[in-house]
Design a protein around this motif. Structure first.
Motif, PDB file in Angstrom:
ATOM      1  N   LEU A  55      78.799  46.870  48.367  1.00 52.05           N
ATOM      2  CA  LEU A  55      79.443  45.350  49.270  1.00 52.05           C
ATOM      3  C   LEU A  55      79.348  44.592  47.823  1.00 52.05           C
ATOM      4  O   LEU A  55      80.542  43.881  47.692  1.00 52.05           O
ATOM      5  N   GLY A  56      78.186  44.214  47.501  1.00 51.66           N
ATOM      6  CA  GLY A  56      77.964  42.904  46.727  1.00 51.66           C
ATOM      7  C   GLY A  56      77.864  43.372  45.081  1.00 51.66           C
ATOM      8  O   GLY A  56      78.789  42.534  44.341  1.00 51.66           O
ATOM      9  N   SER A  57      78.587  44.347  44.666  1.00 54.38           N
ATOM     10  CA  SER A  57      78.432  44.949  43.044  1.00 54.38           C
ATOM     11  C   SER A  57      80.103  45.331  42.905  1.00 54.38           C
ATOM     12  O   SER A  57      80.723  44.840  41.828  1.00 54.38           O
ATOM     13  N   LEU A  58      80.644  45.655  44.336  1.00 48.41           N
ATOM     14  CA  LEU A  58      82.291  45.801  44.395  1.00 48.41           C
ATOM     15  C   LEU A  58      83.492  44.724  43.961  1.00 48.41           C
ATOM     16  O   LEU A  58      83.231  43.566  44.383  1.00 48.41           O
ATOM     17  N   LYS A  59      83.895  44.519  42.686  1.00 46.60           N
ATOM     18  CA  LYS A  59      84.802  43.943  42.324  1.00 46.60           C
ATOM     19  C   LYS A  59      86.280  44.494  43.454  1.00 46.60           C
ATOM     20  O   LYS A  59      86.890  45.032  42.856  1.00 46.60           O
ATOM     21  N   MET A  60      86.014  43.746  44.730  1.00 47.62           N
ATOM     22  CA  MET A  60      87.793  43.841  45.514  1.00 47.62           C
ATOM     23  C   MET A  60      87.946  42.322  46.285  1.00 47.62           C
ATOM     24  O   MET A  60      86.994  41.969  45.777  1.00 47.62           O
ATOM     25  N   PRO A  61      88.531  42.791  46.321  1.00 51.27           N
ATOM     26  CA  PRO A  61      89.456  42.161  47.661  1.00 51.27           C
ATOM     27  C   PRO A  61      88.773  40.973  48.264  1.00 51.27           C
ATOM     28  O   PRO A  61      87.995  41.881  49.278  1.00 51.27           O
ATOM     29  N   GLY A  62      88.290  39.388  49.079  1.00 55.97           N
ATOM     30  CA  GLY A  62      87.409  39.346  50.173  1.00 55.97           C
ATOM     31  C   GLY A  62      88.390  39.924  51.498  1.00 55.97           C
ATOM     32  O   GLY A  62      87.704  40.309  52.051  1.00 55.97           O
ATOM     33  N   ILE A 163      79.290  56.418  46.746  1.00 54.11           N
ATOM     34  CA  ILE A 163      78.981  54.808  46.380  1.00 54.11           C
ATOM     35  C   ILE A 163      79.898  54.560  45.636  1.00 54.11           C
ATOM     36  O   ILE A 163      79.426  55.377  43.750  1.00 54.11           O
ATOM     37  N   PRO A 164      80.796  53.835  45.884  1.00 58.50           N
ATOM     38  CA  PRO A 164      81.947  53.879  44.106  1.00 58.50           C
ATOM     39  C   PRO A 164      81.529  52.484  43.554  1.00 58.50           C
ATOM     40  O   PRO A 164      80.769  51.674  43.667  1.00 58.50           O
ATOM     41  N   HIS A 165      81.504  52.216  42.181  1.00 56.24           N
ATOM     42  CA  HIS A 165      81.352  51.653  41.293  1.00 56.24           C
ATOM     43  C   HIS A 165      82.422  50.137  40.790  1.00 56.24           C
ATOM     44  O   HIS A 165      83.117  50.287  42.007  1.00 56.24           O
ATOM     45  N   ALA A 166      81.115  49.384  40.877  1.00 58.68           N
ATOM     46  CA  ALA A 166      82.161  48.207  40.800  1.00 58.68           C
ATOM     47  C   ALA A 166      83.548  48.294  40.282  1.00 58.68           C
ATOM     48  O   ALA A 166      84.209  47.497  41.398  1.00 58.68           O
ATOM     49  N   ASP A 167      84.136  48.275  39.705  1.00 57.75           N
ATOM     50  CA  ASP A 167      85.633  48.542  39.353  1.00 57.75           C
ATOM     51  C   ASP A 167      86.763  49.640  39.785  1.00 57.75           C
ATOM     52  O   ASP A 167      87.298  49.978  39.511  1.00 57.75           O
ATOM     53  N   TYR A 168      85.970  50.600  40.948  1.00 55.82           N
ATOM     54  CA  TYR A 168      86.265  51.200  41.462  1.00 55.82           C
ATOM     55  C   TYR A 168      88.030  50.747  42.126  1.00 55.82           C
ATOM     56  O   TYR A 168      89.203  51.856  42.190  1.00 55.82           O
ATOM     57  N   PRO A 169      87.778  49.767  42.919  1.00 55.19           N
ATOM     58  CA  PRO A 169      88.396  49.339  43.846  1.00 55.19           C
ATOM     59  C   PRO A 169      89.664  49.421  42.579  1.00 55.19           C
ATOM     60  O   PRO A 169      90.916  49.683  43.191  1.00 55.19           O
ATOM     61  N   THR A 170      89.314  48.735  41.551  1.00 54.27           N
ATOM     62  CA  THR A 170      91.004  47.977  41.165  1.00 54.27           C
ATOM     63  C   THR A 170      91.514  49.881  40.379  1.00 54.27           C
ATOM     64  O   THR A 170      92.993  49.645  40.288  1.00 54.27           O
TER      65      THR A 170
END
Length: 206
Positions: A55-62, A163-170
């Motif tokens: 969770l700490g690595s994911l670049k996702m909206p707060g 287990i998504p990588h950091a940029d997966y949400p984007t």
């Protein structure tokens, strides 16, 4: 006050009821890194540190993080409440409107977060108003309880855990936007068939 237990690498603190309204703290070994490799694993597979690391690595909206934390908080896993709980331990009783109020977020923000976590297999809808968070990720229980929750998940064709990588949400957001645009373009290209209006029947005058 009793001294807190010493937690060594590969271990975690667990709290259990003493049957008198208090808690007993103990230490047990973590066997949680297996969940990232396979959904066929049974038994203890929870690793809170690994989950928080992801969770700490994911670049996702707060707002997404906020929704997930609220879902985790609503997942009451205390055995002492078994008689009073509305849903089985390991499940969450909530809905979009409830999450919206609890998180003080818009409908769109809660909906998008819910769709993302369902997409990556971290939660599923068990039935209307009842969610099951992925038992390989969130619920701590005995090995028998874990197997029970995991069987329920698999029997319902719960999504495979990602287990998504950091940029997966984007990337997921972009893919959804592209799908919406493609669907809208296809809709606009559909031929519109104009129905002929029926002419009024004129009755002959007597």
């Amino acid at each position: 006050m009793e001294q807190l237990p010493i937690v060594r690498p590969g271990e975690r603190v667990v709290a259990r009821s003493d049957g008198k309204g208090g808690l007993i703290l103990g230490v047990e070994k973590i066997q949680g890194r297996e969940f990232a490799a396979s959904a066929e694993v049974s038994g203890y597979v929870l690793d809170a540190r690994l989950l928080l690391n992801v969770l700490g690595s994911l670049k996702m909206p707060g707002s997404w993080f906020q929704v997930w934390c609220k879902l985790m908080a609503l997942q009451d896993a205390n055995r002492a409440n078994d008689k009073d709980r509305d849903v089985p331990r390991g499940f969450v009783k909530t809905n979009q409107r409830d999450l919206q109020a609890r998180c003080n977020l818009s409908v769109a923000s809660v909906s998008e977060a819910s769709q993302f976590f369902a997409h990556i297999g971290w939660m599923r809808t068990a039935k209307r108003g009842i969610l099951q968070l992925n038992p390989w990720l969130t619920v701590a229980g005995t090995s028998g309880e874990q197997e029970k929750w995991q069987k329920l998940w698999n029997a319902a064709d719960g999504p495979a855990c990602i287990i998504p990588h950091a940029d997966y949400p984007t990337e997921w957001r972009r893919a959804r936007e592209a799908e919406k645009k493609a669907a809208e373009a296809a809709r606009r290209q559909e031929k519109v068939v104009t129905l002929r209006q029926r002419r009024p029947v004129c009755r002959a005058s007597a």
